[in-house]
Design a protein around this motif. Structure first.
Motif, PDB file in Angstrom:
ATOM      1  N   LEU A 132      61.552  22.001  70.685  1.00  0.00           N
ATOM      2  CA  LEU A 132      60.992  20.682  70.223  1.00  0.00           C
ATOM      3  C   LEU A 132      61.104  20.555  68.746  1.00  0.00           C
ATOM      4  N   CYS A 173      50.264   7.709  78.988  1.00  0.00           N
ATOM      5  CA  CYS A 173      51.593   7.884  78.052  1.00  0.00           C
ATOM      6  C   CYS A 173      51.580   7.492  76.695  1.00  0.00           C
ATOM      7  N   HIS A 174      50.585   6.449  76.433  1.00  0.00           N
ATOM      8  CA  HIS A 174      50.796   6.063  75.079  1.00  0.00           C
ATOM      9  C   HIS A 174      49.603   6.410  74.232  1.00  0.00           C
ATOM     10  N   MET A 226      60.920   6.436  74.481  1.00  0.00           N
ATOM     11  CA  MET A 226      59.982   7.923  74.772  1.00  0.00           C
ATOM     12  C   MET A 226      60.753   8.700  75.460  1.00  0.00           C
ATOM     13  N   TRP A 276      47.356  14.079  75.934  1.00  0.00           N
ATOM     14  CA  TRP A 276      48.426  14.745  76.838  1.00  0.00           C
ATOM     15  C   TRP A 276      48.263  16.228  77.105  1.00  0.00           C
ATOM     16  N   ASP A 283      60.276  13.784  72.895  1.00  0.00           N
ATOM     17  CA  ASP A 283      58.827  13.359  72.579  1.00  0.00           C
ATOM     18  C   ASP A 283      57.877  14.623  73.582  1.00  0.00           C
ATOM     19  N   ALA A 284      58.342  15.168  74.473  1.00  0.00           N
ATOM     20  CA  ALA A 284      57.559  16.206  75.312  1.00  0.00           C
ATOM     21  C   ALA A 284      58.637  16.791  76.318  1.00  0.00           C
ATOM     22  N   LYS A 317      48.906   9.932  73.034  1.00  0.00           N
ATOM     23  CA  LYS A 317      49.362  11.348  72.783  1.00  0.00           C
ATOM     24  C   LYS A 317      48.020  12.325  72.687  1.00  0.00           C
ATOM     25  N   PHE A 342      54.221  19.725  73.625  1.00  0.00           N
ATOM     26  CA  PHE A 342      54.654  18.560  72.734  1.00  0.00           C
ATOM     27  C   PHE A 342      54.328  18.898  71.293  1.00  0.00           C
ATOM     28  N   VAL A 384      60.951  12.315  77.551  1.00  0.00           N
ATOM     29  CA  VAL A 384      60.422  13.442  78.381  1.00  0.00           C
ATOM     30  C   VAL A 384      61.468  14.264  79.115  1.00  0.00           C
ATOM     31  N   LYS A 434      68.522   8.013  71.232  1.00  0.00           N
ATOM     32  CA  LYS A 434      67.473   7.894  70.297  1.00  0.00           C
ATOM     33  C   LYS A 434      67.901   7.168  68.964  1.00  0.00           C
TER      34      LYS A 434
END
Length: 537
Positions: A106, A131-132, A90, A137, A113-114, A134, A145, A92, A83
């Motif tokens: 988290l 996925c883009h 992203m 989600w 991210d999740a 949020k 998340f 997960v 990261k």
């Protein structure tokens, strides 16, 4: 999108089913064809920088990984560095580590991210298209998340129809080059053990016998030799168990099977079936956990100790045809140190194939974790969440229980000193407990010693506390090909000459010790060190 899976296992011999199980569900769909998929594999013994370098070369937009207690720290260390190198990726995560409460994780690991809780086969098809986005989600069952500072928890995902899922081996990411493959034949468990992540997984869902046969045929064509059955309820149903045993018999000589079996449920019909099983076909893992009914009751484990011991005794009679091992868990509620030592001693005297003694892991998502405060369980806040103390066992007593665990591995499980160690156990609790006292402070070093030096250490104990077994010890020393000239208590080794031509490969010696004298014969064409015969002189 460039999607990368980071597949880290605790050892090279293990291969996770997570990636192939998830990927198999989207094969041939736009989600598969419209995205680039790849994997970086390794183990917790791998070079971390090398793994990070491989990830960097892939330049992923989405990175998936699974965590469990023995890979958690290693994977998080890798991800934190990835990261930092690639802030836009992203990440997960899924796996057993996220079956419990996930908000703290988290908020502590802001680069994640999740995380996903539950059965993931339907997850990719639901999440990748959004996925883009949020804000959408929360429509994905099992996803957890942080959104605008608020923790969102979407519960636990359960697949709608386990038997209709596409099989992991349909994915090109399925791994075939390990010592075994895992075959998940059921999900869920009839038992309700509070220390197990499967304890609350109801109802039990199963594949049909024909589905399993088809998969075994496929694995056989792939030249797989060993199958590890993922079925915690193997003999929960007598009818299905008999069908499964019949099925496995069809593959005798071509496949072998490792499976879990509940000793309390081994009744007449199943005993008859197991008695007929071919030699070498099965490796049975018979969980017992404790030989005390009040401990099992507190853990809500089905089955009583009397029937479990009866079942174990039967299984151990099959040792000439199948491997068996059983386990105890130190740190369970109400389980004290003395009881643990005595239970291990009992299993050793019963001549169990293998005895494993481990500490309780207070796992996320288990009833035991939820009840930890009520039960007075003190456990590590970081993986592997091992128990540190309970109202019935102290930290130092748990440490001593793990010394016993090492001694079982070194001197009983698959050891040439097995029978001697069993004799010590049969001499009673007090002597068996003394062996833990004797090896305190140095048991961890034993794993790194040669067989000769491990044997010498045991001799030191026998000489001091159990001298009646010295002669037996000395014979075992010679039988196992350890250098006779270093045998404790040795007085002399005298060669015996033979002139007959048919004895040209035979060498014989008169070995005198402080406890006996033997004629030891070697056939040098067979072995330079292991004798073919030992006769009392």
């Amino acid at each position: 999108m460039k999607i990368l899976w980071l597949d880290i296992n605790s050892s090279y011999s293990h291969a996770s089913l997570a990636l192939p199980a998830l990927h198999a569900q989207i094969i041939g769909t736009p989600l598969d064809k419209g995205n680039s998929w790849n994997v970086v594999r390794g183990s917790t013994k791998s070079d971390m920088d090398e793994i990070i370098g491989q990830v960097e070369q892939e330049e992923p937009e989405i990175l998936f990984a699974t965590l469990w207690l023995f890979t958690h720290e290693f994977v998080i260390n890798i991800l934190s560095r990835i990261k930092a190198l690639r802030p836009g990726v992203m990440i997960v995560l899924g796996g057993p580590e996220f079956l419990g409460e996930n908000e703290e994780f988290l908020r502590r690991n802001i680069g994640i991210d999740a995380v996903f809780r539950g059965e993931g086969e339907e997850f990719l098809g639901q999440w990748l298209p959004i996925c883009h986005e949020k804000g959408k989600w929360s429509d994905v069952k099992g996803l957890c998340f942080i959104l605008d500072g608020n923790y969102i928890d979407c519960g636990k995902a359960v697949v709608s129809d386990f038997a209709s899922l596409r099989y992991p081996e349909e994915s090109p990411f399925f791994v075939y080059d390990r010592s075994f493959v895992q075959l998940e034949t059921t999900r869920g468990c009839f038992n309700s053990c509070q220390f197990c992540v499967s304890g609350a997984d109801k109802p039990v869902r199963s594949l049909s016998i024909e589905q399993i046969r088809s998969r075994l045929n496929y694995f056989e064509k792939k030249n797989i030799k060993s199958i590890r059955m993922l079925d915690r309820t193997f003999n929960g149903s007598t009818k299905r168990c008999k069908e499964m045993l019949d099925l496995m018999t069809e593959y005798n000589g071509r496949l072998t099977f490792h499976l879990e079996i509940h000793p309390s449920l081994l009744k007449g019909e199943l005993r008859d079936e197991l008695n007929k099983m071919p030699k070498g076909l099965l490796h049975l893992e018979a969980g017992i956990q404790s030989l005390h009914d009040e401990v099992l009751s507190e853990c809500t484990r089905n089955g009583d100790v009397e029937s479990a011991l009866d079942g174990l005794e039967f299984l151990f009679t099959l040792s000439d045809r199948m491997e068996t091992h059983t386990d105890l868990i130190a740190g369970l509620p109400l389980y004290c140190y003395r009881d643990i030592v005595e239970d291990a001693r009992v299993l050793v005297t019963m001549n169990a194939g293998e005895v494993q003694l481990e500490t309780l892991k207070v796992l996320p998502g288990t009833r035991m974790r939820e009840r930890a405060e009520e039960l007075g369980l003190r456990y590590s806040p970081v993986p592997p969440y091992e128990i540190l103390s309970t109202p019935h066992i102290s930290f130092n007593e748990l440490r001593r229980a793990m010394i016993l665990s090492r001694l079982l591995d070194i001197y009983f499980n698959h050891s040439p000193l097995r029978e001697l160690f069993r004799e010590i156990a049969m001499d009673g609790f007090e002597l068996f407990e003394k062996i833990v006292d004797f090896f305190d402070k140095e048991s961890g070093q034993l794993f790194f010693l040669s067989l000769e030096n491990k044997t010498k250490k045991l001799y030191s104990f026998i000489e001091k506390f159990d001298p009646k077994h010295i002669a037996q010890f000395q014979r075992i020393w010679i039988e196992n090909g350890i250098n006779m000239n270093t045998l404790p208590g040795l007085k002399s080794v005298e060669p015996i000459q033979y002139s007959s031509s048919d004895e040209k490969h035979i060498r014989s010696y008169r070995v005198s010790t402080d406890k006996g004298c033997w004629i030891v014969r070697y056939d040098r064409s067979v072995s330079q060190s292991v004798p073919i015969e030992i006769l009392e002189n």
